[in-house]
Write a protein that holds these residues in place. Structure first.
Motif, PDB file in Angstrom:
ATOM      1  N   ALA A 172     -31.511 -37.392  -1.562  1.00 38.57           N
ATOM      2  CA  ALA A 172     -30.089 -37.520  -1.881  1.00 38.57           C
ATOM      3  C   ALA A 172     -29.255 -36.367  -1.357  1.00 38.57           C
ATOM      4  CB  ALA A 172     -29.921 -37.633  -3.396  1.00 38.57           C
ATOM      5  N   PHE A 173     -29.829 -35.157  -1.334  1.00 36.24           N
ATOM      6  CA  PHE A 173     -29.005 -33.978  -1.061  1.00 36.24           C
ATOM      7  C   PHE A 173     -29.313 -33.255   0.244  1.00 36.24           C
ATOM      8  CE2 PHE A 173     -28.350 -34.462  -5.643  1.00 36.24           C
ATOM      9  CZ  PHE A 173     -26.973 -34.321  -5.712  1.00 36.24           C
ATOM     10  N   SER A 174     -30.299 -33.673   0.988  1.00 34.93           N
ATOM     11  CA  SER A 174     -30.569 -33.021   2.267  1.00 34.93           C
ATOM     12  C   SER A 174     -29.513 -33.418   3.297  1.00 34.93           C
ATOM     13  CB  SER A 174     -31.960 -33.399   2.785  1.00 34.93           C
ATOM     14  OG  SER A 174     -32.968 -32.846   1.955  1.00 34.93           O
ATOM     15  N   LEU A 175     -29.120 -32.432   4.111  1.00 34.76           N
ATOM     16  CA  LEU A 175     -28.175 -32.658   5.198  1.00 34.76           C
ATOM     17  C   LEU A 175     -28.887 -32.438   6.530  1.00 34.76           C
ATOM     18  CD1 LEU A 175     -25.160 -30.655   3.712  1.00 34.76           C
ATOM     19  CD2 LEU A 175     -25.474 -33.133   3.711  1.00 34.76           C
ATOM     20  N   PRO A 176     -28.356 -32.958   7.626  1.00 35.16           N
ATOM     21  CA  PRO A 176     -28.989 -32.733   8.939  1.00 35.16           C
ATOM     22  C   PRO A 176     -29.147 -31.242   9.223  1.00 35.16           C
ATOM     23  CG  PRO A 176     -27.307 -34.439   9.108  1.00 35.16           C
ATOM     24  CD  PRO A 176     -27.182 -33.863   7.736  1.00 35.16           C
ATOM     25  N   GLY A 177     -30.378 -30.816   9.447  1.00 29.09           N
ATOM     26  CA  GLY A 177     -30.662 -29.418   9.703  1.00 29.09           C
ATOM     27  C   GLY A 177     -30.623 -28.529   8.475  1.00 29.09           C
ATOM     28  N   GLU A 178     -30.402 -29.095   7.296  1.00 30.40           N
ATOM     29  CA  GLU A 178     -30.305 -28.327   6.061  1.00 30.40           C
ATOM     30  C   GLU A 178     -30.980 -29.081   4.920  1.00 30.40           C
ATOM     31  OE1 GLU A 178     -26.874 -26.303   3.199  1.00 30.40           O
ATOM     32  OE2 GLU A 178     -26.320 -27.118   5.154  1.00 30.40           O
ATOM     33  N   PRO A 179     -32.313 -29.119   4.929  1.00 31.79           N
ATOM     34  CA  PRO A 179     -33.020 -29.874   3.888  1.00 31.79           C
ATOM     35  C   PRO A 179     -32.875 -29.212   2.517  1.00 31.79           C
ATOM     36  CG  PRO A 179     -34.570 -28.603   5.202  1.00 31.79           C
ATOM     37  CD  PRO A 179     -33.236 -28.463   5.870  1.00 31.79           C
ATOM     38  N   SER A 180     -32.867 -30.035   1.490  1.00 34.52           N
ATOM     39  CA  SER A 180     -32.860 -29.512   0.132  1.00 34.52           C
ATOM     40  C   SER A 180     -34.135 -28.717  -0.120  1.00 34.52           C
ATOM     41  CB  SER A 180     -32.768 -30.659  -0.873  1.00 34.52           C
ATOM     42  OG  SER A 180     -33.067 -30.217  -2.183  1.00 34.52           O
ATOM     43  N   ARG A 181     -34.018 -27.650  -0.902  1.00 37.05           N
ATOM     44  CA  ARG A 181     -35.156 -26.792  -1.206  1.00 37.05           C
ATOM     45  C   ARG A 181     -35.787 -27.106  -2.559  1.00 37.05           C
ATOM     46  NH1 ARG A 181     -32.888 -20.848   0.118  1.00 37.05           N
ATOM     47  NH2 ARG A 181     -34.975 -20.276  -0.615  1.00 37.05           N
ATOM     48  N   VAL A 182     -35.406 -28.216  -3.166  1.00 34.99           N
ATOM     49  CA  VAL A 182     -36.037 -28.635  -4.420  1.00 34.99           C
ATOM     50  C   VAL A 182     -37.393 -29.258  -4.094  1.00 34.99           C
ATOM     51  CG1 VAL A 182     -35.885 -30.219  -6.372  1.00 34.99           C
ATOM     52  CG2 VAL A 182     -33.857 -28.971  -5.611  1.00 34.99           C
ATOM     53  N   VAL A 183     -38.459 -28.699  -4.642  1.00 35.96           N
ATOM     54  CA  VAL A 183     -39.817 -29.178  -4.392  1.00 35.96           C
ATOM     55  C   VAL A 183     -40.494 -29.485  -5.719  1.00 35.96           C
ATOM     56  CG1 VAL A 183     -40.022 -27.932  -2.207  1.00 35.96           C
ATOM     57  CG2 VAL A 183     -40.719 -26.816  -4.336  1.00 35.96           C
ATOM     58  N   THR A 184     -41.697 -30.052  -5.639  1.00 40.39           N
ATOM     59  CA  THR A 184     -42.392 -30.479  -6.854  1.00 40.39           C
ATOM     60  C   THR A 184     -42.567 -29.331  -7.836  1.00 40.39           C
ATOM     61  OG1 THR A 184     -43.551 -32.201  -5.619  1.00 40.39           O
ATOM     62  CG2 THR A 184     -44.489 -31.541  -7.741  1.00 40.39           C
ATOM     63  N   GLU A 185     -43.011 -28.179  -7.348  1.00 43.40           N
ATOM     64  CA  GLU A 185     -43.277 -27.076  -8.267  1.00 43.40           C
ATOM     65  C   GLU A 185     -41.995 -26.548  -8.897  1.00 43.40           C
ATOM     66  OE1 GLU A 185     -44.960 -24.773 -10.830  1.00 43.40           O
ATOM     67  OE2 GLU A 185     -46.073 -26.200  -9.593  1.00 43.40           O
ATOM     68  N   SER A 186     -40.894 -26.509  -8.145  1.00 41.82           N
ATOM     69  CA  SER A 186     -39.650 -26.053  -8.767  1.00 41.82           C
ATOM     70  C   SER A 186     -39.171 -27.067  -9.798  1.00 41.82           C
ATOM     71  CB  SER A 186     -38.571 -25.788  -7.712  1.00 41.82           C
ATOM     72  OG  SER A 186     -38.208 -26.953  -7.015  1.00 41.82           O
ATOM     73  N   TYR A 187     -39.416 -28.365  -9.539  1.00 42.09           N
ATOM     74  CA  TYR A 187     -39.012 -29.334 -10.546  1.00 42.09           C
ATOM     75  C   TYR A 187     -39.875 -29.217 -11.795  1.00 42.09           C
ATOM     76  CZ  TYR A 187     -36.144 -33.083 -12.171  1.00 42.09           C
ATOM     77  OH  TYR A 187     -35.212 -33.784 -12.891  1.00 42.09           O
ATOM     78  N   ARG A 188     -41.141 -28.870 -11.628  1.00 39.37           N
ATOM     79  CA  ARG A 188     -41.980 -28.636 -12.811  1.00 39.37           C
ATOM     80  C   ARG A 188     -41.437 -27.467 -13.624  1.00 39.37           C
ATOM     81  NH1 ARG A 188     -46.885 -29.684  -9.374  1.00 39.37           N
ATOM     82  NH2 ARG A 188     -47.565 -31.801  -9.918  1.00 39.37           N
ATOM     83  N   ARG A 189     -40.953 -26.428 -12.940  1.00 36.90           N
ATOM     84  CA  ARG A 189     -40.341 -25.310 -13.673  1.00 36.90           C
ATOM     85  C   ARG A 189     -39.150 -25.786 -14.496  1.00 36.90           C
ATOM     86  NH1 ARG A 189     -38.938 -19.934 -10.574  1.00 36.90           N
ATOM     87  NH2 ARG A 189     -37.537 -21.343  -9.468  1.00 36.90           N
ATOM     88  N   ILE A 190     -38.334 -26.663 -13.901  1.00 32.14           N
ATOM     89  CA  ILE A 190     -37.202 -27.224 -14.630  1.00 32.14           C
ATOM     90  C   ILE A 190     -37.691 -27.941 -15.887  1.00 32.14           C
ATOM     91  CG2 ILE A 190     -35.394 -28.988 -14.539  1.00 32.14           C
ATOM     92  CD1 ILE A 190     -34.628 -26.651 -12.839  1.00 32.14           C
ATOM     93  N   MET A 191     -38.726 -28.751 -15.733  1.00 32.39           N
ATOM     94  CA  MET A 191     -39.228 -29.548 -16.847  1.00 32.39           C
ATOM     95  C   MET A 191     -39.802 -28.695 -17.977  1.00 32.39           C
ATOM     96  SD  MET A 191     -41.090 -32.652 -14.787  1.00 32.39           S
ATOM     97  CE  MET A 191     -40.250 -34.247 -14.633  1.00 32.39           C
ATOM     98  N   ARG A 192     -40.264 -27.500 -17.651  1.00 25.82           N
ATOM     99  CA  ARG A 192     -40.858 -26.630 -18.658  1.00 25.82           C
ATOM    100  C   ARG A 192     -39.827 -25.733 -19.342  1.00 25.82           C
ATOM    101  NH1 ARG A 192     -45.484 -24.905 -14.326  1.00 25.82           N
ATOM    102  NH2 ARG A 192     -46.638 -26.891 -14.338  1.00 25.82           N
ATOM    103  N   ALA A 193     -38.600 -25.762 -18.861  1.00 24.43           N
ATOM    104  CA  ALA A 193     -37.574 -24.844 -19.368  1.00 24.43           C
ATOM    105  C   ALA A 193     -36.811 -25.469 -20.522  1.00 24.43           C
ATOM    106  CB  ALA A 193     -36.611 -24.472 -18.237  1.00 24.43           C
ATOM    107  N   TRP A 194     -36.358 -24.627 -21.430  1.00 24.87           N
ATOM    108  CA  TRP A 194     -35.502 -25.049 -22.523  1.00 24.87           C
ATOM    109  C   TRP A 194     -34.082 -25.184 -22.016  1.00 24.87           C
ATOM    110  CZ3 TRP A 194     -31.465 -22.273 -25.009  1.00 24.87           C
ATOM    111  CH2 TRP A 194     -31.006 -22.860 -26.202  1.00 24.87           C
ATOM    112  N   PRO A 195     -33.354 -26.269 -22.356  1.00 28.62           N
ATOM    113  CA  PRO A 195     -33.665 -27.358 -23.287  1.00 28.62           C
ATOM    114  C   PRO A 195     -33.942 -28.693 -22.575  1.00 28.62           C
ATOM    115  CG  PRO A 195     -31.304 -27.188 -23.060  1.00 28.62           C
ATOM    116  CD  PRO A 195     -31.902 -26.217 -22.083  1.00 28.62           C
ATOM    117  N   TYR A 196     -34.717 -28.673 -21.487  1.00 34.16           N
ATOM    118  CA  TYR A 196     -35.037 -29.918 -20.774  1.00 34.16           C
ATOM    119  C   TYR A 196     -35.732 -30.906 -21.708  1.00 34.16           C
ATOM    120  CZ  TYR A 196     -37.270 -33.230 -17.641  1.00 34.16           C
ATOM    121  OH  TYR A 196     -37.688 -34.388 -17.028  1.00 34.16           O
ATOM    122  N   ARG A 197     -35.355 -32.209 -21.577  1.00 35.93           N
ATOM    123  CA  ARG A 197     -36.009 -33.287 -22.324  1.00 35.93           C
ATOM    124  C   ARG A 197     -36.224 -34.453 -21.370  1.00 35.93           C
ATOM    125  NH1 ARG A 197     -31.602 -32.738 -27.096  1.00 35.93           N
ATOM    126  NH2 ARG A 197     -32.821 -31.586 -28.625  1.00 35.93           N
TER     127      ARG A 197
END
Length: 297
Positions: A172-197
């Motif tokens: 959804a957010f990658s642009l030509p020559g500028e890919p998004s830097r959100v990866v699986t491990e960073s999303y796992r960090r999000i999921m482990r953080a308060w107050p994620y549900r």
């Protein structure tokens, strides 16, 4: 009033930033929500060394935070009972960025003292170029979401969905020559953080089972306030109402958890109308605007 200044990049610093943001929450004047801080701090891996984050405390309680990002961007949140700290924060920022062009963003509904201090330090409001607006929605009347035949709308199941959530975000957010830097491990960090549900994190799956759209909502239980961050659709599945369905599903889940109002930020300039139009189509209405103040070296 004497204050203590700390430099923090760790998780304890994030919780202190969230605590201050939650304590100062106002539906009219708050530029930041505690959930947005989690997303912006944790969505990318390995960026902590690029930042300078400081906290100011008075009698052991946080009263301000400031977050400087390269090359010269400053975000901050300040207790209005301590307006004099704005000058100290700007001096700190200027010392970090000698010779750099600087930009500090405030909300137009925040106390005028913030803008006055920026003007005293040589900043001027930028009145051209891209800008963001804030929109809000009362959650007392939300329609049932629907998706086209063959698509599936569901909340994430937990960390087993982290790879899919990261993948659809990049799409959804990658642009030509500028890919998004959100990866699986960073999303796992999000999921482990308060107050994620996970029940507030919604996916739309295409008929072949691949993720097509998403909406993540964060709820501040104390203030019964929700924020959308982020929302997106894979370009191959746009104009089908998928993001709207994910938004409504996530907002209905937030309402079940006690939220009474939701907020979202979107580009307000004419060059990027699509996200704003999507939010307004499900009932969001603009109420405030970000004001960037710049100083050239």
């Amino acid at each position: 009033m004497a204050t203590t200044h700390y430099r923090r990049r760790d998780s304890a610093g994030l919780r202190a930033m969230q605590g201050l943001t939650q304590r100062l929450w106002s539906p009219d004047t708050s530029r930041w929500h505690m959930g947005e801080l989690v997303w912006h701090r944790l969505q990318h891996l390995g960026r902590e060394h690029e930042w300078h984050i400081s906290l100011w405390e008075h009698r052991g309680r946080p009263v301000a935070w400031a977050w400087a990002q390269p090359p010269g961007r400053l975000d901050l949140h300040l207790d209005p009972a301590h307006p004099g700290l704005m000058d100290e924060i700007l001096r700190w920022f200027n010392e970090l960025t000698p010779g750099a062009a600087r930009v500090v963003t405030v909300l137009d509904t925040e106390p005028a003292a913030l803008q006055d201090s920026l003007l005293r330090h040589g900043y001027r409001e930028r009145t051209t170029g891209p800008f963001f607006i804030h929109l809000r929605h009362d959650l007392d009347d939300l329609p049932e979401p629907s998706v086209p035949e063959g698509y599936t709308l569901r909340p994430v199941r937990g960390e087993e969905d982290a790879e899919a959530r990261a993948a659809v975000h990049r799409a959804a957010f990658s642009l030509p020559g500028e890919p998004s830097r959100v990866v699986t491990e960073s999303y796992r960090r999000i999921m482990r953080a308060w107050p994620y549900r996970p029940e507030l994190d919604w996916l739309v799956e295409a008929p072949d089972g691949t993720p097509a759209a998403f909406c993540l909502v964060w709820v501040d239980d104390l203030n019964r306030a929700a924020v959308l961050e982020p929302v997106g659709t894979d370009p191959g599945h746009r104009r089908l109402g998928l993001a709207s369905a994910a938004i409504l599903a996530a907002l209905r889940a937030a309402r079940r958890l006690g939220a009474t109002q939701a907020r979202v930020a979107a580009r307000g300039d004419a060059g990027h109308p699509s996200a704003r139009a999507t939010y307004m189509s499900v009932g969001f209405q603009p109420y405030a605007r970000n004001l960037p103040f710049t100083r050239e070296r």
